[in-house]
Design a protein around this motif. Sequence first.
Motif, short mmCIF file in Angstrom:
data_model
loop_
_atom_site.label_atom_id
_atom_site.label_comp_id
_atom_site.label_asym_id
_atom_site.label_seq_id
_atom_site.Cartn_x
_atom_site.Cartn_y
_atom_site.Cartn_z
N ASP A 187 0.82 -1.21 0.00
CA ASP A 187 0.00 0.00 0.00
C ASP A 187 0.85 1.26 0.00
O ASP A 187 0.37 2.34 -0.35
N GLU A 188 2.11 1.12 0.40
CA GLU A 188 2.97 2.30 0.51
C GLU A 188 3.52 2.77 -0.83
O GLU A 188 4.15 3.84 -0.91
N LEU A 189 3.27 2.01 -1.87
CA LEU A 189 3.85 2.33 -3.18
C LEU A 189 2.93 3.21 -4.02
O LEU A 189 1.72 2.97 -4.08
N VAL A 190 3.53 4.20 -4.67
CA VAL A 190 2.80 5.03 -5.62
C VAL A 190 3.58 5.06 -6.93
O VAL A 190 4.75 4.67 -6.98
N PRO A 196 4.63 11.34 -3.59
CA PRO A 196 4.29 10.49 -2.45
C PRO A 196 4.03 11.30 -1.18
O PRO A 196 4.63 12.36 -0.97
N TYR A 199 4.36 9.07 4.19
CA TYR A 199 4.40 7.65 4.54
C TYR A 199 4.45 6.74 3.31
O TYR A 199 4.29 5.53 3.42
N GLN A 200 4.67 7.32 2.14
CA GLN A 200 4.68 6.55 0.90
C GLN A 200 6.03 6.66 0.19
O GLN A 200 6.83 7.56 0.47
N ARG A 202 7.83 5.94 -3.98
CA ARG A 202 7.55 5.61 -5.38
C ARG A 202 8.02 4.19 -5.68
O ARG A 202 9.01 3.72 -5.12
N VAL A 226 -2.21 -4.05 -4.22
CA VAL A 226 -2.22 -3.54 -2.84
C VAL A 226 -2.20 -4.70 -1.84
O VAL A 226 -2.43 -5.87 -2.20
#
Length: 403
Positions: A187-190, A196, A199-200, A202, A226
């Motif tokens: 879930d932390e990935l964008v 980001p 708390y995220q 890339r 996710v």
Amino acid sequence: MQNHLIEPSKVDEIISKVHLDLPSEKVNFIESLGRTLAEDIYADRDFPPFDRVAMDGIGIHHSAIENNNNLFAIEGVQPAGSSQLTLKDNGNCIEVMTGAILPKGADVVIPYEWTERKGEKMCVLDFKHAQTFTNVHRKGVDVKKGEVLIKKGTVITSAEIGIITTVGKEEVIVKTLPKVAVIATGDELVGVDQIPADYQIRMSNCYSIQSRLKEEGISSKIYHIVDDKDALKEKIKGLFTSYDIFVFSGGVSKGKFDYLPQVFEELGVVKQFHGVKQRPGKPFWFGITKNNQPIFALPGNPVSTYLCANRYLLPWLRQELNKEINQGKAILDSNYSFSKPLTYFLQVKSYYNKLGELCVSPTTGGGSGDLANLSNADAFVELPSDKNSFKKGDKLPIWFYKK
């Protein structure tokens, strides 16, 4: 099935038993570079296909040498790429060019360096090295028509391209490249194009793997799923019908949201091991689907992912495609210690010393999350778990990730 940490050598043993059943396909010869040949390539005629002149000079009949004749009237010129001339008089000569067919009636080529032109005649200054078919590349001396020139299973390089085109193979049959899915979980990935939150982060691991595969000539497609067990299960099940190999990043450690091992079990994937006695990359998981599709589930930390891909995935893939595995030994140029009872993959920068020996300098970074330090190094050296101190001059296995 393993319930404990296994040594890297055991990982090699387990993975090496998995083989891809790849079909073959026909491609244009220019697209075959780097591919694995799935047919034998035969000579379509003798090599060379005619008595080929090997040096610029004159073509004469051997009887002239026996008669001590050294002055020859020039009957004509035999260029490369022209139809065969005929020597009409054994006391005369025909000028011949490198690559040309040897004129009929001539069986000795005297290089220009051994001659002197005198008007419309050629004077031979030295016969001592001249014998029948001197400086002639005889028809069929290299390969006879119908002989195998390149064996099935050969990886096609520029050298093979030259042979393939010489025999007129416009299309060749090669082993189909595997279809690879590279799947990032978390879930932390964008996306790369997104900003980001605090708390995220890339996505990067999947692109490093995809690029590394591309360097080997293998295409792949990236997916992001996710940390939801049902979503993982549904998406992965759908992907099983479309790919030969699966490479996951993240979701295999001991966290509450590391669902992959459970999802794989529910999907009928047979676990081969989970956990390797190494650092980085200890949580590495490997299994095989019901349809013999290998799953490389790599830990999510960037260096862990990259190490496992280069140490295990890429060598196995190269083995499956009959390619040479880029692995040897290098000399450590300084003392180094690692106290934990694990095989340690040390990031290093390689170079050659004055003796031409491959050496490495440790370039330790900030651990398995230090993605930036991978750019400062170009390889990993493998420090075995049965030692904790390594001395300058020790020779260690090296795994390159930069060419």
